[in-house]
Design an enzyme around this catalytic site. Structure first.
Site, short mmCIF file in Angstrom:
data_model
loop_
_atom_site.label_atom_id
_atom_site.label_comp_id
_atom_site.label_asym_id
_atom_site.label_seq_id
_atom_site.Cartn_x
_atom_site.Cartn_y
_atom_site.Cartn_z
N CYS A 72 0.87 -1.18 0.00
CA CYS A 72 0.00 0.00 0.00
C CYS A 72 0.91 1.23 0.00
O CYS A 72 1.75 1.37 0.89
CB CYS A 72 -0.86 -0.04 1.26
SG CYS A 72 -1.88 1.43 1.52
N CYS A 185 -1.10 4.00 -6.40
CA CYS A 185 -1.94 3.37 -5.37
C CYS A 185 -2.18 1.95 -5.85
O CYS A 185 -2.47 1.73 -7.04
CB CYS A 185 -3.26 4.12 -5.24
SG CYS A 185 -4.51 3.25 -4.27
N1 DGL Z 1 -4.03 0.80 -1.78
C1 DGL Z 1 -3.64 1.97 -1.10
C2 DGL Z 1 -2.43 2.64 -1.72
O1 DGL Z 1 -1.66 1.98 -2.39
C3 DGL Z 1 -4.59 2.99 -0.61
C4 DGL Z 1 -6.03 3.03 -0.88
C5 DGL Z 1 -6.76 3.68 0.27
O2 DGL Z 1 -7.01 2.95 1.22
O3 DGL Z 1 -7.00 4.89 0.24
O4 DGL Z 1 -2.19 3.81 -1.53
#
Ligand code: DGL
Length: 273
Positions: A72, A185
């Site tokens: 993430c 993301c």
């Molecule tokens: N998947 C996450 C990222 O790579 C974030 C998405 C979220 O929870 O806002 O930033």
């Protein structure tokens, strides 16, 4: 070593990294943690994300994890330092928007960066952007994509609402001349086909899309080797998943997005979070 690798994300976005880990390290046992009950992370204060990341890391280590992948961008930007401080000897891999690979290929020297508000506001991103801009002559056009990770969580990869959001976020970048888009993301690779269809409608020339999932899997492999943690036998690895959200939703996401059917357990928030 048979101990598993712990992989976590605010939700199902980390599956876009996990698929590369499965392909690159098929013998490794894996644990996936989706914090879907608390997604999205993108608009939450940094200290909340740090606390959740530390809690999830502690949970995965209790389950025997030998290494950790913060799949993430938002959690990496907020908490990788705290994780490394708390576990100084642990092999930890984070993710960050692929500004450097984008700078290496952009011809127009204009690069769109799609990420959460929290990632773009982070000190870590500011430094990466400054460093990369100073080392090259590219211009980064940052775009916070509020609501987009939610659409992916809901499984709406091509719905009219998702297309409207993408149009709002991506079209202005293309109109400003960006010829490269960074998916900053881990949820966004799942709307890549939708982004590509938008590009076809809007952009006169080709547009490259940068997703660092494969590079993260390779980095994990290198780190396991360095730490002497790589599983040596030729068996196929196992996969177990945990979620703070709905068990059925995560199981469906695995099936639809990765064609995998791991055992999925719904759990309470890890202790102390
Ligand atoms: N998947 C996450 C990222 O790579 C974030 C998405 C979220 O929870 O806002 O930033």
């Amino acid at each position: 070593m048979l101990a598993p690798i712990g992989v976590f994300d605010s939700g199902i976005g980390g599956l876009s990294v996990l698929r590369h880990i499965c392909a690159h390290l098929p013998e490794e046992n894996l644990l996936y943690f989706a914090d879907s009950g608390f997604a999205p992370y993108g608009g939450k204060p940094e200290e909340v994300i740090v606390a959740r990341s530390l809690g999830i890391a502690a949970f995965l280590l209790e389950q025997g994890a030998k290494a950790l992948v913060v799949a993430c961008n938002t959690a990496t930007a907020a908490s990788i330092k705290a994780l490394r401080e708390r576990y100084p000897t642990l092999a930890v891999v984070g993710v960050e928007p692929g500004l450097k690979p984008a700078a290496a290929i952009s011809k127009s020297r204009k690069i769109g960066v799609l990420a959460t508000e929290r990632t773009l506001a982070s000190e870590k991103f500011r430094q990466l952007r400054e460093y990369t801009s100073a080392a090259t002559d590219v211009q980064f056009l940052s775009q916070a994509c509020k609501g987009l990770a939610d659409q992916v969580e809901k499984g709406e990869l091509h719905s009219p609402a998702t297309m409207a959001l993408l149009n709002q976020y991506v079209t202005p970048l293309l109109q400003q001349g960006a010829d490269t888009l960074v998916l900053g993301c881990t949820h966004y690779p799942f709307v890549r086909p939708a982004i590509e269809s938008l590009i076809k409608q809007v952009s006169p020339g080709p547009v490259e899309i940068i997703d660092t999932g494969a590079a993260v899997a390779r980095q994990l492999g290198r780190l396991l080797n360095q730490h002497g943690l790589r599983r040596q036998d030729a068996a196929t690895g196992t996969l177990h998943a945990y979620t703070t959200g709905s068990q059925t939703t995560l199981a469906q996401a695995f099936e639809t997005l990765l064609h995998l059917r791991p055992e999925v357990l719904a759990i309470q928030s890890p202790e102390g979070v």
